[in-house]
Design an enzyme around this catalytic site. Structure first.
Site: not given
Ligand code: GNR
Ligand code: NI
Length: 157
Positions: A46, A51, A89-90, A131-132, A135
């Site tokens: 995601g 980001q 998270c990236l 999660h997204e 953000h």
């Molecule tokens: O790549 C991602 N893996 C992930 C693993 C578990 C829960 C959420 C994520 S999202 C993350 C990519 C990212 O940072 N998206 O904002």
């Molecule tokens: Ni993230």
């Protein structure tokens, strides 16, 4: 195709509230394409616009269920159950931590044609949606992590 650079924790843009998208333009369509390219290049499931430094309510998700989800101005309508598991998270490179999320969410959003739709996500998709969406409101999982942030090796990342 363009890969944009991913902002990491400490960058102020990751703490900011993002703005709703009013209409689809060539510029925004290009941004969405670049978000997918950047996400795949980084190996993520995601990516949210902040980001890559863009304060807009746009999310892309690919959890390998055969769909490429685009969520513009997403709103979580329903949350049900709970799941506790690892999250990364990236924007927090090299780390992972345990987070509790709903097991199932229903979200409404606009697609890339600015058409409203509803999406129900369960399990990992529900986790990714939450999660997204976080953000877009300036939140990172590290704020709600349970226990330590662990180092992950490069191969696992
Ligand atoms: O790549 C991602 N893996 C992930 C693993 C578990 C829960 C959420 C994520 S999202 C993350 C990519 C990212 O940072 N998206 O904002
Ligand atoms: Ni993230």
């Amino acid at each position: 195709m363009a890969i944009r650079s991913i902002r990491t924790i400490g960058d102020e843009v990751l703490k900011m509230e993002c703005k709703p998208v009013k209409d689809m333009t060539e510029h925004t369509a290009q941004l969405i394409d670049d978000m997918f390219d950047t996400m795949y290049e980084a190996g993520g499931v995601g990516l949210a616009a902040p980001q890559i430094g863009i304060r807009k309510q746009i999310v892309v998700i690919d959890v390998e269920d055969g769909n490429q989800y685009v969520l513009i101005n997403p709103v979580i309508l329903e949350m049900e159950g709970s799941q506790t598991g690892p999250e990364g998270c990236l924007s927090v490179p090299g780390k992972s931590g345990v987070v509790t999320r709903p097991e199932r969410v229903k979200v409404k959003a606009l697609d890339r044609d600015m058409k409203e739709y509803e999406l129900v996500g369960e399990g990992f998709l529900a986790r990714a949606i939450c999660h997204e969406c976080d953000h877009l409101h300036g939140h990172l999982y590290v704020e709600i992590v349970e226990g330590p942030l662990e180092d992950v090796t490069a191969e696992e990342e």
